[in-house]
Scaffold this active site. Sequence first.
Site, mmCIF file in Angstrom:
data_model
loop_
_atom_site.group_PDB
_atom_site.id
_atom_site.type_symbol
_atom_site.label_atom_id
_atom_site.label_comp_id
_atom_site.label_asym_id
_atom_site.label_seq_id
_atom_site.Cartn_x
_atom_site.Cartn_y
_atom_site.Cartn_z
ATOM 1 N N GLN A 1 1.013 -1.305 0.248
ATOM 2 C CA GLN A 1 0.000 -0.110 0.106
ATOM 3 C C GLN A 1 0.902 1.331 -0.130
ATOM 4 O O GLN A 1 0.297 2.380 -0.155
ATOM 5 C CB GLN A 1 -0.837 -0.190 1.089
ATOM 6 C CG GLN A 1 -1.751 -1.268 1.170
ATOM 7 C CD GLN A 1 -2.559 -1.423 2.592
ATOM 8 O OE1 GLN A 1 -3.487 -0.395 2.850
ATOM 9 N NE2 GLN A 1 -2.208 -2.181 3.489
ATOM 10 N N ASP B 1 6.038 5.002 -0.867
ATOM 11 C CA ASP B 1 7.588 5.506 -0.553
ATOM 12 C C ASP B 1 8.545 5.088 -1.584
ATOM 13 O O ASP B 1 9.674 5.439 -1.644
ATOM 14 C CB ASP B 1 7.779 5.429 0.833
ATOM 15 C CG ASP B 1 7.846 3.868 1.397
ATOM 16 O OD1 ASP B 1 7.574 3.622 2.704
ATOM 17 O OD2 ASP B 1 7.885 2.931 0.407
ATOM 18 N N HIS C 1 -1.405 1.492 -4.540
ATOM 19 C CA HIS C 1 -1.701 3.119 -4.465
ATOM 20 C C HIS C 1 -0.774 3.835 -5.205
ATOM 21 O O HIS C 1 -0.739 5.067 -4.778
ATOM 22 C CB HIS C 1 -1.844 3.305 -2.880
ATOM 23 C CG HIS C 1 -2.910 2.454 -2.142
ATOM 24 N ND1 HIS C 1 -3.087 2.352 -0.874
ATOM 25 C CD2 HIS C 1 -4.019 2.005 -2.571
ATOM 26 C CE1 HIS C 1 -3.951 1.471 -0.425
ATOM 27 N NE2 HIS C 1 -4.846 1.184 -1.584
ATOM 28 N N CYS D 1 1.893 19.791 -22.324
ATOM 29 C CA CYS D 1 0.760 20.440 -22.690
ATOM 30 C C CYS D 1 0.243 21.739 -21.481
ATOM 31 O O CYS D 1 -0.740 22.236 -21.778
ATOM 32 C CB CYS D 1 -0.612 19.338 -22.811
ATOM 33 S SG CYS D 1 -0.863 18.908 -20.830
ATOM 34 N N GLY E 1 2.683 -4.539 9.204
ATOM 35 C CA GLY E 1 2.330 -2.918 9.296
ATOM 36 C C GLY E 1 1.438 -2.250 8.716
ATOM 37 O O GLY E 1 1.182 -1.292 8.092
ATOM 38 N N PRO F 1 2.800 -4.201 15.953
ATOM 39 C CA PRO F 1 3.028 -4.010 17.448
ATOM 40 C C PRO F 1 1.590 -4.045 18.068
ATOM 41 O O PRO F 1 1.479 -4.492 19.237
ATOM 42 C CB PRO F 1 3.703 -2.758 17.474
ATOM 43 C CG PRO F 1 4.202 -2.369 16.113
ATOM 44 C CD PRO F 1 3.313 -3.003 15.041
HETATM 45 C C1 BV8 Z 1 -11.890 2.744 -3.634
HETATM 46 C C2 BV8 Z 1 -2.115 6.613 -1.485
HETATM 47 C C3 BV8 Z 1 -13.753 2.677 -5.370
HETATM 48 C C4 BV8 Z 1 -2.186 8.218 -1.381
HETATM 49 C C5 BV8 Z 1 -3.965 5.764 -0.156
HETATM 50 C C6 BV8 Z 1 -15.630 0.383 2.157
HETATM 51 C C7 BV8 Z 1 -15.914 0.467 3.387
HETATM 52 C C8 BV8 Z 1 -15.592 1.844 3.788
HETATM 53 C C9 BV8 Z 1 -14.991 2.709 3.056
HETATM 54 C C10 BV8 Z 1 -14.668 2.399 1.929
HETATM 55 C C11 BV8 Z 1 -15.028 1.009 1.174
HETATM 56 N N1 BV8 Z 1 -14.579 0.981 -0.026
HETATM 57 C C12 BV8 Z 1 -14.026 2.160 -0.159
HETATM 58 C C13 BV8 Z 1 -13.889 3.020 0.829
HETATM 59 C C14 BV8 Z 1 -13.182 4.261 1.081
HETATM 60 C C15 BV8 Z 1 -11.896 4.212 1.159
HETATM 61 C C16 BV8 Z 1 -11.349 3.594 2.295
HETATM 62 O O1 BV8 Z 1 -11.201 2.515 2.388
HETATM 63 N N2 BV8 Z 1 -11.601 4.686 3.466
HETATM 64 C C17 BV8 Z 1 -11.009 4.058 4.852
HETATM 65 C C18 BV8 Z 1 -10.272 5.215 5.588
HETATM 66 C C19 BV8 Z 1 -12.245 3.544 5.529
HETATM 67 N N3 BV8 Z 1 -11.190 3.465 0.090
HETATM 68 C C20 BV8 Z 1 -10.881 4.285 -1.021
HETATM 69 O O2 BV8 Z 1 -11.320 5.173 -1.254
HETATM 70 C C21 BV8 Z 1 -10.297 3.372 -2.133
HETATM 71 N N4 BV8 Z 1 -10.887 3.626 -3.424
HETATM 72 O O3 BV8 Z 1 -12.337 2.099 -2.992
HETATM 73 O O4 BV8 Z 1 -12.517 3.086 -4.854
HETATM 74 C C22 BV8 Z 1 -14.728 3.360 -4.290
HETATM 75 C C23 BV8 Z 1 -14.499 4.715 -4.045
HETATM 76 C C24 BV8 Z 1 -15.460 5.494 -3.238
HETATM 77 C C25 BV8 Z 1 -16.438 4.592 -2.460
HETATM 78 C C26 BV8 Z 1 -16.457 3.121 -2.565
HETATM 79 C C27 BV8 Z 1 -15.680 2.782 -3.575
HETATM 80 C C28 BV8 Z 1 -8.684 4.011 -2.392
HETATM 81 C C29 BV8 Z 1 -7.826 3.783 -1.089
HETATM 82 C C30 BV8 Z 1 -6.328 4.240 -1.420
HETATM 83 C C31 BV8 Z 1 -6.187 5.729 -0.863
HETATM 84 N N5 BV8 Z 1 -4.821 5.946 -1.031
HETATM 85 N N6 BV8 Z 1 -2.624 5.903 -0.350
HETATM 86 C C32 BV8 Z 1 -1.248 8.713 -0.437
HETATM 87 O O5 BV8 Z 1 -0.586 7.914 0.305
HETATM 88 O O6 BV8 Z 1 -1.149 10.044 -0.235
HETATM 89 S S1 BV8 Z 1 -4.412 4.893 1.404
HETATM 90 C C33 BV8 Z 1 -3.090 5.170 2.459
HETATM 91 O O7 BV8 Z 1 -3.527 4.920 3.796
HETATM 92 C C34 BV8 Z 1 -1.933 4.148 2.383
HETATM 93 O O8 BV8 Z 1 -1.454 3.814 1.213
HETATM 94 C C35 BV8 Z 1 -2.489 3.157 3.117
HETATM 95 O O9 BV8 Z 1 -3.103 2.156 2.358
HETATM 96 C C36 BV8 Z 1 -3.372 3.721 4.408
HETATM 97 C C37 BV8 Z 1 -2.704 3.732 5.594
HETATM 98 O O10 BV8 Z 1 -2.791 2.514 6.115
HETATM 99 P P1 BV8 Z 1 -1.649 1.815 6.668
HETATM 100 O O11 BV8 Z 1 -0.749 1.540 5.396
HETATM 101 O O12 BV8 Z 1 -2.245 0.416 7.283
HETATM 102 O O13 BV8 Z 1 -0.926 2.620 7.625
HETATM 103 P P2 BV8 Z 1 -1.567 3.152 8.887
HETATM 104 O O14 BV8 Z 1 -0.792 4.235 9.542
HETATM 105 O O15 BV8 Z 1 -3.104 3.140 8.964
HETATM 106 O O16 BV8 Z 1 -1.260 1.887 9.964
HETATM 107 C C38 BV8 Z 1 0.107 1.520 10.451
HETATM 108 C C39 BV8 Z 1 0.166 0.281 10.828
HETATM 109 O O17 BV8 Z 1 1.545 -0.178 11.315
HETATM 110 C C40 BV8 Z 1 -0.558 0.253 12.467
HETATM 111 O O18 BV8 Z 1 -1.231 -0.877 12.670
HETATM 112 C C41 BV8 Z 1 0.785 0.236 13.395
HETATM 113 O O19 BV8 Z 1 0.406 -0.423 14.648
HETATM 114 C C42 BV8 Z 1 1.771 -0.457 12.703
HETATM 115 N N7 BV8 Z 1 2.826 -0.236 12.790
HETATM 116 C C43 BV8 Z 1 3.776 0.578 13.199
HETATM 117 N N8 BV8 Z 1 5.052 0.373 13.286
HETATM 118 C C44 BV8 Z 1 5.139 -0.767 13.060
HETATM 119 C C45 BV8 Z 1 4.135 -1.290 12.676
HETATM 120 N N9 BV8 Z 1 3.949 -2.508 12.068
HETATM 121 C C46 BV8 Z 1 4.995 -3.375 12.032
HETATM 122 N N10 BV8 Z 1 6.504 -2.574 12.272
HETATM 123 C C47 BV8 Z 1 6.708 -1.376 12.966
HETATM 124 N N11 BV8 Z 1 7.658 -1.056 13.095
#
Ligand code: BV8
Length: 259
Positions: free
Chosen positions: A111, A114, A129, A161, A198, A225
């Site tokens: 996802q 970077d 993504h 363009c 992660g 974690p």
């Molecule tokens: C779409 C690029 C069709 C841009 C990103 C169904 C239900 C509800 C909502 C939706 C649904 N379907 C669609 C949606 C809407 C939405 C969605 O899911 N919203 C969420 C907030 C509920 N999805 C979309 O819009 C997707 N498109 O579905 O299109 C559609 C459209 C509209 C409506 C219906 C259908 C597009 C999603 C992609 C968006 N773009 N990134 C950018 O980066 O600028 S998403 C972006 O956020 C990242 O790419 C990543 O995917 C996400 C972040 O999540 P994580 O990577 O998991 O990071 P996070 O910080 O949350 O968690 C980190 C984890 O690591 C933690 O658990 C932590 O404990 C852990 N951690 C910390 N340190 C460590 C560790 N683990 C291991 N080692 C460590 N050291």
Amino acid sequence: MLSASGEYSMDEEDFRPLIELLSRTERIAILTGAGISAESGIPTFRGEEGLWKKYRAEELATPSAFSRDPKLVWEWYNWRRGLIAPVEPNQGHKILAKWEKVFPGFCLITQNIDGLHQKAGSKNIIELHGNIWKLRCVKEGTITDNRDFPLKEIPPYCPSCGELLRPHVVWFGESLNYEILHRAYGLSSSCELMFVIGTSAVVQPAASLPLMAAEVGAKVVEINPDPTPLTPYADFSFRGKAGEILPLIDKNLNRSSGA
Ligand code: BV8
């Protein structure tokens, strides 16, 4: 496992069942999120340091935010490029790059935008993504690599363009690329084991991939974690950091890359 002091300590015993399983697994899929880059110094999305100025990612990473204020959105992406440019992949990234040579049926689905998996040497990567080092013309759709930091102009314009360029990433509310998504679906529903590393397993459709794997009988191994909505569905859920746990698993793996 959970020790008396409430500390999670990992010893080899905890990994034995997984190592045994991995010794007879060919098709392994990996799904990563922002957490695997945390130990390289990249803020996660949901961690407290995930905020920029007072904006949440979901506010800026949207088509409406870009059409409203492309300069603001580009300042955010320029800031993130500045965070990512100087950092190196960590042990977590490096072990996954190594495993690509160890497991014949290996695929990495991320996802993250970077580019740190590529920097660690991973080749066979599905970027769900997009990638922050690619720019796309909003009119012609042409995609160009651009590693300038800072960007020469904010917002940047298309040299051919004159239209606006945007980051070649998928924003909230935008559909993922069809080929890319269906390749990820195909690999998730044909793997024997999926590591989920992660990710908070909230953002869709990425968060459904491990469930698709579980549905076809694949084992799901979570490394995080903190527990996530996926934890109840995981066969193994290791509480800890990717950069610490992956080397421990790798050390016990009795599989060589044959290199
Ligand atoms: C779409 C690029 C069709 C841009 C990103 C169904 C239900 C509800 C909502 C939706 C649904 N379907 C669609 C949606 C809407 C939405 C969605 O899911 N919203 C969420 C907030 C509920 N999805 C979309 O819009 C997707 N498109 O579905 O299109 C559609 C459209 C509209 C409506 C219906 C259908 C597009 C999603 C992609 C968006 N773009 N990134 C950018 O980066 O600028 S998403 C972006 O956020 C990242 O790419 C990543 O995917 C996400 C972040 O999540 P994580 O990577 O998991 O990071 P996070 O910080 O949350 O968690 C980190 C984890 O690591 C933690 O658990 C932590 O404990 C852990 N951690 C910390 N340190 C460590 C560790 N683990 C291991 N080692 C460590 N050291």
